[in-house]
Design a protein around this motif. Structure first.
Motif, PDB file in Angstrom:
ATOM      1  N   GLY A   1       0.803  -1.209   0.000  1.00  0.00           N
ATOM      2  CA  GLY A   1       0.000   0.000   0.000  1.00  0.00           C
ATOM      3  C   GLY A   1       0.838   1.263   0.000  1.00  0.00           C
ATOM      4  O   GLY A   1       2.070   1.207  -0.004  1.00  0.00           O
ATOM      5  N   THR A   2       0.143   2.395  -0.005  1.00  0.00           N
ATOM      6  CA  THR A   2       0.812   3.694  -0.026  1.00  0.00           C
ATOM      7  C   THR A   2       0.170   4.633   0.990  1.00  0.00           C
ATOM      8  O   THR A   2      -0.999   4.477   1.355  1.00  0.00           O
ATOM      9  CB  THR A   2       0.720   4.359  -1.414  1.00  0.00           C
ATOM     10  OG1 THR A   2      -0.659   4.550  -1.751  1.00  0.00           O
ATOM     11  CG2 THR A   2       1.396   3.519  -2.480  1.00  0.00           C
ATOM     12  N   ILE A   3       0.968   5.623   1.415  1.00  0.00           N
ATOM     13  CA  ILE A   3       0.477   6.723   2.243  1.00  0.00           C
ATOM     14  C   ILE A   3       0.908   8.004   1.540  1.00  0.00           C
ATOM     15  O   ILE A   3       2.099   8.209   1.287  1.00  0.00           O
ATOM     16  CB  ILE A   3       1.032   6.670   3.673  1.00  0.00           C
ATOM     17  CG1 ILE A   3       0.636   5.360   4.354  1.00  0.00           C
ATOM     18  CG2 ILE A   3       0.538   7.871   4.481  1.00  0.00           C
ATOM     19  CD1 ILE A   3       1.273   5.157   5.716  1.00  0.00           C
ATOM     20  N   THR A   4      -0.088   8.849   1.212  1.00  0.00           N
ATOM     21  CA  THR A   4       0.190  10.058   0.439  1.00  0.00           C
ATOM     22  C   THR A   4      -0.533  11.246   1.046  1.00  0.00           C
ATOM     23  O   THR A   4      -1.708  11.146   1.409  1.00  0.00           O
ATOM     24  CB  THR A   4      -0.276   9.880  -1.027  1.00  0.00           C
ATOM     25  OG1 THR A   4       0.269   8.667  -1.558  1.00  0.00           O
ATOM     26  CG2 THR A   4       0.157  11.041  -1.892  1.00  0.00           C
ATOM     27  N   LEU A   5       0.169  12.375   1.142  1.00  0.00           N
ATOM     28  CA  LEU A   5      -0.430  13.639   1.557  1.00  0.00           C
ATOM     29  C   LEU A   5      -0.921  14.390   0.321  1.00  0.00           C
ATOM     30  O   LEU A   5      -0.247  14.364  -0.719  1.00  0.00           O
ATOM     31  CB  LEU A   5       0.600  14.518   2.261  1.00  0.00           C
ATOM     32  CG  LEU A   5       0.928  14.207   3.700  1.00  0.00           C
ATOM     33  CD1 LEU A   5       2.116  15.050   4.163  1.00  0.00           C
ATOM     34  CD2 LEU A   5      -0.270  14.462   4.588  1.00  0.00           C
ATOM     35  N   PHE A   6      -2.055  15.062   0.443  1.00  0.00           N
ATOM     36  CA  PHE A   6      -2.575  15.894  -0.638  1.00  0.00           C
ATOM     37  C   PHE A   6      -2.995  17.247  -0.074  1.00  0.00           C
ATOM     38  O   PHE A   6      -3.477  17.326   1.063  1.00  0.00           O
ATOM     39  CB  PHE A   6      -3.822  15.266  -1.262  1.00  0.00           C
ATOM     40  CG  PHE A   6      -3.567  14.100  -2.159  1.00  0.00           C
ATOM     41  CD1 PHE A   6      -3.405  14.271  -3.529  1.00  0.00           C
ATOM     42  CD2 PHE A   6      -3.512  12.819  -1.636  1.00  0.00           C
ATOM     43  CE1 PHE A   6      -3.193  13.185  -4.357  1.00  0.00           C
ATOM     44  CE2 PHE A   6      -3.297  11.722  -2.456  1.00  0.00           C
ATOM     45  CZ  PHE A   6      -3.139  11.904  -3.826  1.00  0.00           C
ATOM     46  N   ALA A   7      -2.853  18.293  -0.891  1.00  0.00           N
ATOM     47  CA  ALA A   7      -3.392  19.616  -0.593  1.00  0.00           C
ATOM     48  C   ALA A   7      -4.155  20.081  -1.832  1.00  0.00           C
ATOM     49  O   ALA A   7      -3.569  20.205  -2.915  1.00  0.00           O
ATOM     50  CB  ALA A   7      -2.283  20.598  -0.248  1.00  0.00           C
ATOM     51  N   PHE A   8      -5.464  20.299  -1.687  1.00  0.00           N
ATOM     52  CA  PHE A   8      -6.321  20.723  -2.785  1.00  0.00           C
ATOM     53  C   PHE A   8      -6.679  22.189  -2.608  1.00  0.00           C
ATOM     54  O   PHE A   8      -7.219  22.563  -1.567  1.00  0.00           O
ATOM     55  CB  PHE A   8      -7.639  19.939  -2.772  1.00  0.00           C
ATOM     56  CG  PHE A   8      -7.528  18.493  -3.152  1.00  0.00           C
ATOM     57  CD1 PHE A   8      -7.976  18.053  -4.388  1.00  0.00           C
ATOM     58  CD2 PHE A   8      -7.008  17.553  -2.266  1.00  0.00           C
ATOM     59  CE1 PHE A   8      -7.898  16.713  -4.739  1.00  0.00           C
ATOM     60  CE2 PHE A   8      -6.931  16.217  -2.602  1.00  0.00           C
ATOM     61  CZ  PHE A   8      -7.377  15.792  -3.856  1.00  0.00           C
ATOM     62  N   ASP A   9      -6.423  23.004  -3.618  1.00  0.00           N
ATOM     63  CA  ASP A   9      -6.885  24.383  -3.565  1.00  0.00           C
ATOM     64  C   ASP A   9      -8.380  24.419  -3.856  1.00  0.00           C
ATOM     65  O   ASP A   9      -8.933  23.490  -4.475  1.00  0.00           O
ATOM     66  CB  ASP A   9      -6.134  25.248  -4.590  1.00  0.00           C
ATOM     67  CG  ASP A   9      -6.294  26.732  -4.325  1.00  0.00           C
ATOM     68  OD1 ASP A   9      -6.642  27.116  -3.185  1.00  0.00           O
ATOM     69  OD2 ASP A   9      -6.070  27.525  -5.260  1.00  0.00           O
ATOM     70  N   GLU A  10      -9.053  25.462  -3.412  1.00  0.00           N
ATOM     71  CA  GLU A  10     -10.485  25.607  -3.649  1.00  0.00           C
ATOM     72  C   GLU A  10     -10.798  25.447  -5.136  1.00  0.00           C
ATOM     73  O   GLU A  10     -10.085  25.976  -5.998  1.00  0.00           O
ATOM     74  CB  GLU A  10     -10.947  26.982  -3.168  1.00  0.00           C
ATOM     75  CG  GLU A  10     -12.426  27.211  -3.291  1.00  0.00           C
ATOM     76  CD  GLU A  10     -12.859  28.540  -2.711  1.00  0.00           C
ATOM     77  OE1 GLU A  10     -13.989  28.954  -3.022  1.00  0.00           O
ATOM     78  OE2 GLU A  10     -12.094  29.161  -1.961  1.00  0.00           O
ATOM     79  N   GLY A  11     -11.835  24.671  -5.433  1.00  0.00           N
ATOM     80  CA  GLY A  11     -12.252  24.454  -6.811  1.00  0.00           C
ATOM     81  C   GLY A  11     -11.560  23.295  -7.503  1.00  0.00           C
ATOM     82  O   GLY A  11     -11.946  22.906  -8.603  1.00  0.00           O
TER      83      GLY A  11
END
Length: 109
Positions: free
Chosen positions: A35-45
């Protein structure tokens, strides 16, 4: 493992990834056959269009709020909450406001 994270050393998860205007930013923390562990940051929209994955995935919202649909059901997931996305079920993510998440995908049957 990301080159700036060491196994066995504590680090601040939410501060380990930053937002970028009009973008989705990701950083893989761990990538194994299981498996994997990943961080994400999504900007608005921003978001991820509907897709499927052959394994279960756990989303933990670290900051903000996400709109996550699973199998046609839409959920608002807030900071501090988690949701499990089952294997082979269509899902999508949308940032109605900025959000950060930790995604853990578990490969298996």
């Amino acid at each position: 493992m990301s080159k700036n994270k060491k196994i066995g050393v504590p680090f601040p998860v939410e501060e380990s990834i930053t937002y970028a205007d009009d973008s989705v930013v990701s950083q893989t923390l761990l990538n194994k056959d299981t498996g994997t562990i990943t961080l994400f940051a999504f900007d608005e929209g921003q978001g991820l269009s509907e897709h499927t994955a052959p394994f279960d995935a756990v989303v933990h919202i670290l900051d903000g709020q996400a709109r996550i649909s699973i199998g046609g059901d839409s959920h608002t997931v807030d900071k501090g909450e988690m949701i499990i996305m089952p294997a082979n079920i269509p899902h999508a993510l949308q940032a109605e406001q900025r959000f950060k998440m930790l995604l853990t995908m578990i490969r298996g049957e």
